[in-house]
Design an enzyme around this catalytic site. Structure first.
Site, short mmCIF file in Angstrom:
data_model
loop_
_atom_site.label_atom_id
_atom_site.label_comp_id
_atom_site.label_asym_id
_atom_site.label_seq_id
_atom_site.Cartn_x
_atom_site.Cartn_y
_atom_site.Cartn_z
CD GLU A 46 -1.36 -2.35 2.07
OE1 GLU A 46 -0.17 -2.67 1.90
OE2 GLU A 46 -2.13 -2.99 2.80
CB CYS A 69 -0.93 -4.69 8.50
SG CYS A 69 0.22 -3.36 8.14
NE ARG A 201 25.71 -24.30 -9.30
CZ ARG A 201 25.43 -25.35 -8.52
NH1 ARG A 201 25.54 -25.24 -7.21
NH2 ARG A 201 25.04 -26.49 -9.04
CG LEU A 293 14.60 -36.44 4.07
CD1 LEU A 293 14.69 -36.73 5.56
CD2 LEU A 293 15.57 -35.31 3.71
C1 AOF Z 1 -0.09 -5.35 4.33
N1 AOF Z 1 0.59 -5.09 3.19
O1 AOF Z 1 2.28 -5.45 1.80
C2 AOF Z 1 2.14 -6.80 3.70
C3 AOF Z 1 1.38 -7.09 4.88
O2 AOF Z 1 6.79 -6.66 9.97
P1 AOF Z 1 5.90 -6.01 8.94
O3 AOF Z 1 5.56 -4.58 9.29
O4 AOF Z 1 6.42 -6.12 7.54
O5 AOF Z 1 4.49 -6.76 9.00
C4 AOF Z 1 4.39 -8.08 8.53
C5 AOF Z 1 2.96 -8.55 8.63
O6 AOF Z 1 2.09 -7.62 7.98
C6 AOF Z 1 2.72 -9.89 7.94
O7 AOF Z 1 2.82 -10.99 8.84
C7 AOF Z 1 1.31 -9.75 7.39
O8 AOF Z 1 0.35 -10.02 8.39
C8 AOF Z 1 1.26 -8.28 7.06
N2 AOF Z 1 1.79 -8.07 5.70
N3 AOF Z 1 0.28 -6.37 5.12
O9 AOF Z 1 -1.04 -4.65 4.64
C9 AOF Z 1 1.68 -5.75 2.84
N4 AOF Z 1 3.28 -7.45 3.41
ZN ZN Z 2 0.74 -3.21 5.99
#
Ligand code: AOF
Ligand code: ZN
Length: 360
Positions: A46, A69, A201, A293
């Site tokens: 974002e 997030c 590689r 394995l």
């Molecule tokens: C989003 N947009 O592009 C991503 C998200 O440690 P941080 O701040 O990078 O947070 C990682 C967490 O945030 C990850 O576990 C997932 O829940 C979210 N990733 N969220 O809005 C993004 N990469």
């Molecule tokens: Zn985010």
């Protein structure tokens, strides 16, 4: 959303254990900003989309493949920047199962008066983020069993010669795959027989995976190529209490990380190994054999996906090794089955891949 999914792909191999995320900002049917999560610890999709905006995004619609997030991680919450920029509508692909987010991101936006819709293109997006979706909910890595065999199902001649089963293009593809997963796993028998480096590689800018050798007794010589390169690319030896202190010290002195695992039938317990690798932030593994394995992983129900390269060659030999050894099953109905199977050609060879049907 399709464009956002396409952008997200660019993060493959660089963002783990984070998800692949893409974002597109649209106004009056025109894209005015695009972005994706490009590397672990770096800005989220974002923020990248806002940074690339060609005009003021106030009142525009944001398409994002994963729920924004709302927590402070390595980066500040995306919900903050969405509010700050005055976005009017947010279209979400997948909800983020991360307990720190899990619906709270969307609720926060909605409560602030933004129109939020979710569940757009979810099937495709869940497939794209299968590694993240498993890891964030179970803390266990996604496991891909990769194998290369002849048309008569052998991974080497009866002498052990395996150079090469498949052609150059398939081998190049394997190197590309290695960059996509955080760890590569091989058994001590394979390392003894082939003395492989298990690195990536010929792939520009790729991230080298952690190499994991399953070796109950820590019997491998510190002179193997894999251990001699421990300084440049990390190696973990997974062993049991069978391993002598002297052997472990030799490996540690060579810069190898040793990992004590619980035992199952005299060998490293695969579930315990995966749990411990998960604790070390390893979200995905490429399992490269050998057959014993691979059988242990399959018997433990710990394989999520299979990728096989099949060379149009017949080599015979009842003693020639095969991709999955162990005792095997007694009846066809016990077979491990694949779903969502895809196949194609690569150079002279054929590839087939699918997701493992989980046993009930
Ligand atoms: C989003 N947009 O592009 C991503 C998200 O440690 P941080 O701040 O990078 O947070 C990682 C967490 O945030 C990850 O576990 C997932 O829940 C979210 N990733 N969220 O809005 C993004 N990469
Ligand atoms: Zn985010």
């Amino acid at each position: 959303m399709c464009r956002a999914a396409e952008l997200a792909e660019h993060g493959k191999g660089f963002v783990n254990p984070n998800p692949l995320v893409g974002a597109v900002i649209v106004r009056e049917g025109r894209i005015i900003g695009e972005g994706f999560h490009a590397r672990y610890g770096g800005p989220h999709a974002e923020r990248e989309a806002f940074r690339n905006c060609t005009e003021d995004p106030r009142g525009a619609t944001l398409y994002v493949t994963l729920e924004p997030c709302c927590h402070y991680g390595k980066t500040p919450p995306c919900t903050e920047v969405i509010l700050e920029k005055g976005i009017a509508r947010v279209m979400v692909g997948l909800t983020d199962p991360n307990p720190l987010v899990a619906g709270k991101g969307m609720a926060l936006l909605q409560n602030a008066g933004i129109a939020v819709e979710s569940g757009v293109e979810t099937e495709r997006l869940a497939k794209q983020n299968r590694v993240f979706l498993k890891y964030i909910t179970t803390r266990m890595p996604w496991v891909v069993l990769k194998t290369a065999m002849t048309l008569d199902g052998k991974i080497a001649a009866y002498t052990g010669d395996s150079k090469w089963v498949t052609g150059e293009e398939a081998r190049r593809e394997v190197h590309r795959m290695r960059a996509e997963y955080m760890g590569i796993v091989a058994g001590s028998g394979t390392v003894k027989a082939d003395d492989p480096l298990l690195n990536c590689r010929g792939v520009a800018g790729c991230r080298q995976p952690v190499r994991i050798v399953v070796d109950s007794a820590a019997s491998l010589s510190p002179d193997s190529r894999i251990f001699r390169s421990a300084g440049e690319q990390p190696v973990i030896v997974a062993h049991t209490t069978k391993a002598g202190a002297d052997k472990l010290e030799l490996l540690q002195a060579a810069g190898v990380n040793t990992l004590l695992c619980t035992e199952r039938e005299g060998r490293v317990s695969i579930p315990d190994l995966l749990r411990q690798l998960g604790e070390r932030q390893i979200d995905s593994l490429l399992l490269e054999g050998g057959g014993e394995l691979n059988a242990s992983f399959l018997n433990a129900g710990m394989v999520d996906e299979v990728v096989a390269f099949i060379a149009p060659k017949l080599i015979g030999g009842r003693e020639a090794p095969t991709p999955v050894e162990g005792t095997g099953i007694a009846n066809m109905h016990e077979a491990v089955r694949l779903r969502e199977v895809e196949s194609g050609k690569i150079g002279e060879d054929v590839w087939i891949r699918g997701l493992v049907e989980k046993r009930k």
